[in-house]
Design a protein around this motif. Structure first.
Motif, short mmCIF file in Angstrom:
data_model
loop_
_atom_site.label_atom_id
_atom_site.label_comp_id
_atom_site.label_asym_id
_atom_site.label_seq_id
_atom_site.Cartn_x
_atom_site.Cartn_y
_atom_site.Cartn_z
N PHE A 79 47.21 44.26 37.84
CA PHE A 79 48.64 44.34 38.12
C PHE A 79 49.06 45.78 38.38
N ALA A 80 48.52 46.70 37.60
CA ALA A 80 48.83 48.13 37.80
C ALA A 80 48.36 48.60 39.17
N THR A 81 47.17 48.15 39.57
CA THR A 81 46.65 48.50 40.89
C THR A 81 47.52 47.91 41.99
N PHE A 82 47.93 46.67 41.80
CA PHE A 82 48.77 46.00 42.78
C PHE A 82 50.10 46.74 42.96
N LEU A 83 50.70 47.16 41.87
CA LEU A 83 51.97 47.88 41.93
C LEU A 83 51.81 49.21 42.66
N ALA A 84 50.70 49.89 42.39
CA ALA A 84 50.45 51.17 43.06
C ALA A 84 50.25 50.98 44.56
N ARG A 85 49.59 49.88 44.94
CA ARG A 85 49.37 49.60 46.36
C ARG A 85 50.69 49.24 47.05
N ALA A 86 51.56 48.53 46.36
CA ALA A 86 52.81 48.07 46.96
C ALA A 86 53.85 49.18 47.07
N ALA A 87 53.76 50.18 46.22
CA ALA A 87 54.79 51.23 46.12
C ALA A 87 55.13 51.90 47.45
N PRO A 88 54.16 52.22 48.32
CA PRO A 88 54.50 52.91 49.55
C PRO A 88 55.42 52.15 50.50
N LEU A 89 55.61 50.86 50.28
CA LEU A 89 56.54 50.11 51.13
C LEU A 89 57.97 50.63 50.97
N GLY A 90 58.25 51.27 49.86
CA GLY A 90 59.57 51.86 49.65
C GLY A 90 60.70 50.85 49.75
N THR A 91 61.68 51.14 50.59
CA THR A 91 62.85 50.26 50.73
C THR A 91 62.51 48.93 51.38
#
Length: 267
Positions: free
Chosen positions: A148-160
């Motif tokens: 889950f932590a990895t998934f959140l880090a991967r998704a973060a760059p999507l920004g807005t």
């Protein structure tokens, strides 16, 4: 925010099939000749009660990759069928959000996220379904939380352009003390991630969750949304790829369930 209105983006003169239910039908009234149209519930009687404001309404589908192939002609321009690489572009002409199912089966790569972001227009959002290791697999909790932590880090760059993250649990994920602790651990992992304020949409298909007021109160404090799967009301039917239909057991509808209280955001 005392009113209850919806803002839906629509385009006059769009391709056949794009408009769906005409604005003004289905219990809604419309104003305006194009662009943003404010819709308000039509009065049904003098005793109609006031419902909470639901904020902005987004409309999309589960997946976009195959839409250019299947919807070319009736919905997209006829030439879309031969332009699969432009599927997201065609999709955004109609919808402003998409649920990405593929991220449940394979962890999104950095390049994939970057490509989606570069093609996202305006306020378009991607609702990513969280990887199945987090929601379905039988493995140690530490492995699930790390995923889950990895998934959140991967998704973060999507920004807005990052929409709600969908935690879709199977019906076998029952209302137990251990599973409640696991949901709390997921919340803790989110709080420590690069996107601690990311919106979470929680789908729990076992109906026992929805009659647990303490659990619902805890979700309210987390500001997580509930995804309402019809099976929690005994109304879901699935069809296998073989073509044979299978139905879940029918359960009685309970008018006293907390989900009828009107204070939840369902997706």
């Amino acid at each position: 925010d005392a009113g209850c209105s919806l803002c839906i983006w629509w385009r006059p003169g769009c391709h056949r099939g794009r408009a769906g239910v005409p604005i003004g039908q289905g219990g809604l009234s419309s104003a305006g000749s194009g662009g943003w149209s404010t819709l308000t519930p039509m009065a049904t009687s003098s005793t109609t009660t006031t419902t909470p404001a639901i904020g902005a309404l987004r409309v999309g589908t589960a997946g976009f990759a195959g839409t250019s192939q299947h919807w070319a002609g009736p919905c997209f321009p006829p030439g879309a069928k031969s332009k699969a690489d432009k599927a997201l572009d065609f999709f955004q002409e109609i919808f402003d959000v998409v649920e990405v199912n593929g991220t449940c089966h394979a962890m999104p790569t950095d390049s994939q996220i970057a490509a989606w972001k570069s093609h996202a227009a305006g306020n378009f959002e991607f609702c990513l379904k969280v990887h199945h290791t987090v929601t379905h697999d039988s493995c140690p909790q530490s492995v699930k939380l790390e995923c889950f932590a990895t998934f959140l880090a991967r998704a973060a760059p999507l920004g807005t352009h990052l929409g709600p993250l969908l935690l879709q649990f199977p019906r076998s994920f029952s209302n137990t003390a251990d599973n409640k602790d696991y949901l709390r651990a997921l919340a803790t992992t989110l709080a420590a991630s690069p996107i601690p304020s990311a919106r979470i949409a929680l789908e729990v298909r076992h109906p026992a969750w929805l009659s647990d007021e303490a659990f619902l109160t805890e979700l309210r404090s987390l500001k997580w949304a509930l995804v309402h799967h019809p099976n929690t009301l005994g109304r879901a039917t699935i069809v296998h790829r073989s073509g044979n239909a299978d139905s879940y057991a029918i359960e009685p509808l309970k008018a006293d369930w907390p989900i009828t209280a009107g204070d939840w955001t369902f997706i």
